[in-house]
Design a protein around this motif. Structure first.
Motif, short mmCIF file in Angstrom:
data_model
loop_
_atom_site.label_atom_id
_atom_site.label_comp_id
_atom_site.label_asym_id
_atom_site.label_seq_id
_atom_site.Cartn_x
_atom_site.Cartn_y
_atom_site.Cartn_z
N ARG A 55 88.46 -12.16 38.06
CA ARG A 55 89.27 -13.38 38.06
C ARG A 55 89.33 -14.02 36.67
O ARG A 55 90.41 -14.43 36.21
N SER A 59 92.64 -14.23 34.31
CA SER A 59 93.10 -15.54 33.84
C SER A 59 93.23 -15.56 32.32
O SER A 59 94.19 -16.11 31.78
N TYR A 147 87.28 -23.48 46.59
CA TYR A 147 88.49 -24.04 46.01
C TYR A 147 88.26 -24.46 44.56
O TYR A 147 89.06 -24.14 43.67
N PHE A 148 87.17 -25.18 44.31
CA PHE A 148 86.91 -25.63 42.95
C PHE A 148 86.55 -24.47 42.03
O PHE A 148 86.92 -24.47 40.85
N ASN A 149 85.85 -23.46 42.55
CA ASN A 149 85.54 -22.28 41.74
C ASN A 149 86.79 -21.54 41.33
O ASN A 149 86.87 -21.02 40.21
N GLN A 150 87.75 -21.48 42.22
CA GLN A 150 89.00 -20.79 41.92
C GLN A 150 89.63 -21.36 40.65
O GLN A 150 90.03 -20.60 39.76
N TRP A 151 89.70 -22.66 40.54
CA TRP A 151 90.32 -23.27 39.37
C TRP A 151 89.36 -23.35 38.19
O TRP A 151 89.79 -23.31 37.03
N TYR A 153 87.27 -21.02 37.33
CA TYR A 153 87.31 -19.72 36.67
C TYR A 153 88.60 -19.51 35.89
O TYR A 153 88.61 -18.79 34.89
N VAL A 154 89.67 -20.13 36.31
CA VAL A 154 90.90 -20.08 35.52
C VAL A 154 90.68 -20.79 34.19
O VAL A 154 91.06 -20.28 33.12
N LEU A 155 90.06 -21.97 34.22
CA LEU A 155 89.79 -22.70 32.98
C LEU A 155 88.78 -21.95 32.11
O LEU A 155 88.90 -21.97 30.87
N SER A 166 84.35 -27.15 33.32
CA SER A 166 85.59 -26.89 34.03
C SER A 166 85.49 -27.41 35.45
O SER A 166 86.45 -27.72 36.07
#
Length: 166
Positions: A55, A59, A147-151, A153-155, A166
């Protein structure tokens, strides 16, 4: 890793059966359940670390493609290799920390689910309700962290932030 985990879990299970643990001993099954919990955490942790490495790398590659398109010229360009190296070196601690949080909550939820099923088999209604509520809370917490991990890891992949930033 998964084959090793399977053999370790089977070894603990069969060792517990062959020891002929006294049913009246209050510490009889605590050690094997504790080790089984740690094995379960290690299984979930390894799986989520591998998933989150992919991921973060993806990203970072997409971020490079969007912000610096001249670096994303081919399949093995620096837009792909650089985010992978960054996720395996600089961001690896953040990936492991976030994955550990997710793995701990998932392992606790699975144990609560198994305890609820066991209390249903024993016809213990009060314990079954308590385990059901605990499972619901842990499932909600698991979804929130996911949910918070998903975003996060994008950051981490795009900007290289730490997990807590992040």
């Amino acid at each position: 890793f998964f084959v090793f985990w399977f053999y370790a879990a089977n070894g603990i299970f069969f060792q517990n059966i062959s020891l002929d643990v006294d049913a009246n001993d209050p510490d009889g099954g605590d050690i094997s359940w504790g080790i089984f919990f740690l094995l379960l955490v290690s299984l979930y942790w390894t799986g989520t670390v591998l998933l989150n490495i992919v991921r973060v790398t993806t990203s970072g590659a997409v971020g490079t493609w969007c912000f610096v398109p001249e670096e994303a010229s081919g399949c093995c360009s620096s837009a792909v290799i650089s985010p992978f190296v960054r996720s395996m070196t600089y961001s690896f601690g953040s990936i492991c920390f976030g994955s550990l949080l997710e793995a701990l909550i998932t392992a606790l939820r699975v144990l609560a689910e198994n305890a609820r099923d066991q209390s249903r088999e024993d016809n213990d209604g009060c314990a079954s309700i308590l385990y059901c509520v605990l499972e619901c809370i842990l499932s909600l917490l698991e979804d929130i962290i996911g949910y918070f991990n998903q975003w996060a890891y994008v950051l981490i992949g795009i900007y290289g932030y730490s997990y807590l930033e992040s």
